[in-house]
Design an enzyme around this catalytic site. Structure first.
Site, PDB file in Angstrom:
ATOM      1  N   TRP A 207       0.865  -1.179   0.000  1.00 40.83           N
ATOM      2  CA  TRP A 207       0.000   0.000   0.000  1.00 40.83           C
ATOM      3  C   TRP A 207       0.901   1.229   0.000  1.00 40.83           C
ATOM      4  O   TRP A 207       1.788   1.364   0.844  1.00 40.83           O
ATOM      5  CB  TRP A 207      -0.878  -0.037   1.248  1.00 40.83           C
ATOM      6  CG  TRP A 207      -1.811   1.113   1.433  1.00 40.83           C
ATOM      7  CD1 TRP A 207      -2.622   1.689   0.500  1.00 40.83           C
ATOM      8  CD2 TRP A 207      -2.050   1.819   2.659  1.00 40.83           C
ATOM      9  NE1 TRP A 207      -3.355   2.707   1.061  1.00 40.83           N
ATOM     10  CE2 TRP A 207      -3.024   2.819   2.386  1.00 40.83           C
ATOM     11  CE3 TRP A 207      -1.546   1.714   3.951  1.00 40.83           C
ATOM     12  CZ2 TRP A 207      -3.497   3.698   3.364  1.00 40.83           C
ATOM     13  CZ3 TRP A 207      -2.015   2.570   4.922  1.00 40.83           C
ATOM     14  CH2 TRP A 207      -2.982   3.555   4.628  1.00 40.83           C
ATOM     15  N   ASP A 288      -0.606  -5.324   9.469  1.00 41.11           N
ATOM     16  CA  ASP A 288      -1.623  -4.373   9.045  1.00 41.11           C
ATOM     17  C   ASP A 288      -2.841  -5.192   8.625  1.00 41.11           C
ATOM     18  O   ASP A 288      -2.781  -5.959   7.649  1.00 41.11           O
ATOM     19  CB  ASP A 288      -1.116  -3.520   7.881  1.00 41.11           C
ATOM     20  CG  ASP A 288      -2.085  -2.385   7.535  1.00 41.11           C
ATOM     21  OD1 ASP A 288      -3.166  -2.301   8.147  1.00 41.11           O
ATOM     22  OD2 ASP A 288      -1.757  -1.582   6.637  1.00 41.11           O
ATOM     23  N   LYS A 324     -13.424  -1.075   5.860  1.00 33.22           N
ATOM     24  CA  LYS A 324     -13.948  -1.968   4.833  1.00 33.22           C
ATOM     25  C   LYS A 324     -15.005  -2.916   5.379  1.00 33.22           C
ATOM     26  O   LYS A 324     -16.086  -3.053   4.812  1.00 33.22           O
ATOM     27  CB  LYS A 324     -12.803  -2.775   4.204  1.00 33.22           C
ATOM     28  CG  LYS A 324     -11.640  -1.945   3.669  1.00 33.22           C
ATOM     29  CD  LYS A 324     -12.041  -1.058   2.526  1.00 33.22           C
ATOM     30  CE  LYS A 324     -10.842  -0.441   1.822  1.00 33.22           C
ATOM     31  NZ  LYS A 324     -10.013   0.428   2.657  1.00 33.22           N
TER      32      LYS A 324
END
Length: 482
Positions: A207, A288, A324
């Site tokens: 990311w 993460d 999300k």
């Protein structure tokens, strides 16, 4: 009102103004004094009673503009490039084509390409709005305890020995980004193991925001191989070699599930291989976790890597996002967790770490936001709502899996050059298609399809109405590149 009377009043006002010189504050700035003493014209213009107010004001403006100095010239503060993803979003919105397709967005969309508010979130919202005790007071520095405690159980399991032994410190954060930042800041300040390089190793690719988050807090970054361009899968051997070659006690950033941006996850057996290398090198794991439950639809499966590392006795940290899996993108609900390894003084270590995390949090944001945390807490602490949330997760993950299958099937039906099994082998929101930058730009210019230049697409942007269109467009640009 007549134009003559208005004109008379303006003339009278100007006449009155010119008969009385403007007054200036006696608290004149050093800059103004300097201007006055260094310019003869300045002195004459200010003392002349015959000059008009307009000319005197123009003189002042001229002096100010001619001597304007900034502390931030271009060589010190160069123009920063626009964020690539937000630039892509802007270009998509400006496109007036009715055929345009947004495959860059990192947010769930339903089959009509619309944002989806989870039904369970609507119920939780209704409960909160009808609660007579609802208020908007500050949360404690560490956040909403009913939220952070259940968030930790969600990752580690309610029966986790780490929780029973009080080896977990949890702090509510500004979603997963804030959790990564708080973790980076903590490590930058306190990770001082003798001989440790303090370098954060990131997967290649990762990311994009990871790079900036850790460099902004003064931690050096490096990369380990991750994506194999030939197989469009995991380069497990390259990854293990890089971890074995890294200096002892390095910080290793790992995506817990639904790797962003590739959609490639290690199998549980591969995770064990990775853990064995890291244990031998005494590396520090930084997980993460942005997609738990959103990747496979199974909360426990998506937390499997973290739980394996805990079983093996690692001390580690976790950044956790609820953007999300709850659809709470703008509410910024997240958590940061520190987990001490088993030892006789683990609880004492955890207490000390928690105290320092609170100090860092206080200086950064003071208190975390309340509403998204209350929404998540309401669902996580209610048996019926929790069960409904798991069904909502299956709806989202199931639709994305269905789009993967539909896209692969259409490409294979068209006989599109290349192999396309990686579309269904990958998991989660994103897929690395293998398309080149030239092909991506052609898709944008000719077909109004928006995706990142590295060929990553958001599977959530595909639906039953546009998947055929996208597949045919891909088929065309791939054939033309042969």
């Amino acid at each position: 009102m007549s134009s003559d009377s208005a004109s008379n009043r303006r003339t009278a006002a100007l006449s009155s103004s010119s008969s009385s010189p403007p007054s200036f504050s006696t608290a004149t700035s050093p800059q103004a004094l300097s201007l006055s003493s260094s310019s003869p014209s300045s002195s004459s213009s200010f003392s002349s009673s015959s000059s008009s107010p307009i000319s005197r004001l123009q003189n002042i403006a001229n002096h100010m503009s001619s001597s304007t100095i900034t502390s931030f010239p271009a060589d010190a503060v160069p123009q920063a490039p626009e964020d690539a993803l937000f630039g892509l979003m802007r270009a998509y919105r400006a496109d007036e084509s009715p055929d345009k397709v947004d495959l860059g967005i990192g947010a769930y969309r339903d089959d009509n390409a619309k944002p989806w508010v989870l039904p369970v979130v609507k119920k939780a919202d209704e409960i909160l709005r009808n609660d007579p005790e609802l208020n908007h007071e500050y949360l404690p520095i560490a956040g909403l305890a009913s939220f952070t405690s259940r968030a930790a159980e969600l990752l580690l399991s309610p029966s986790s020995p780490a929780l029973a032994e009080k080896r977990v410190a949890s702090v509510q954060t500004i979603s997963g980004t804030g959790a990564c930042h708080l973790g980076g800041l903590f490590l930058s300040k306190f990770y001082k193991v003798a001989g440790a390089s303090r370098t954060v190793y990131l997967s290649n690719p990762t990311w994009a925001n990871h790079n900036q988050i850790f460099t902004n807090v003064g931690l050096p970054i490096a990369q380990y191989p991750y994506f194999d361009k030939k197989t469009k899968g995991l380069d497990i051997e390259g990854m293990k070699r890089a971890l074995a070659d890294a200096p002892d006690h390095s910080i290793i950033l790992l995506h817990a599930c639904a790797h962003n941006p590739t959609g490639v996850d290690p199998t549980l057996a591969q995770w064990r291989e990775i853990a064995e290398v890291m244990a031998a090198k005494k590396h520090f794991p930084f997980f993460d976790c942005a997609y738990q439950g959103f990747a496979s639809g199974d909360l426990d499966r998506d937390a499997g890597a973290i739980r394996l590392f805990l079983e093996l006795g690692f001390e580690l940290v976790i950044a956790q996002s609820f953007a999300k899996n709850f659809g709470l993108y703008g509410e910024r609900a997240g958590c940061f967790h520190f987990v001490a390894s088993p030892s006789s003084n683990a609880a004492e270590i955890t207490t000390r770490v928690a105290s320092q995390l609170a100090i860092l949090q206080r200086s950064e944001i003071s208190n975390p936001p309340i509403y998204g945390a209350k929404i998540a807490s309401t669902v996580l602490n209610d048996k019926a709502l929790f069960a409904e949330w798991k069904e909502n997760l299956l709806t989202m993950s199931g639709r994305i899996i269905a789009m993967r299958k539909a896209l692969r099937a259409k490409l294979e039906e068209l006989g599109t050059p290349g192999t396309w099994n990686h579309i269904t082998d990958q998991i989660g929101m994103f897929s690395f298609t293998g398309l080149t930058e030239a092909q991506v730009l052609k898709l944008r210019s000719e077909f109004h399809i928006y995706m990142t230049k590295n060929g990553r697409i958001s599977m959530a942007g595909l639906n039953t109405k546009n998947v055929d269109y996208f597949a045919r467009a891909v088929d065309k640009v791939v054939r033309e590149a042969q």
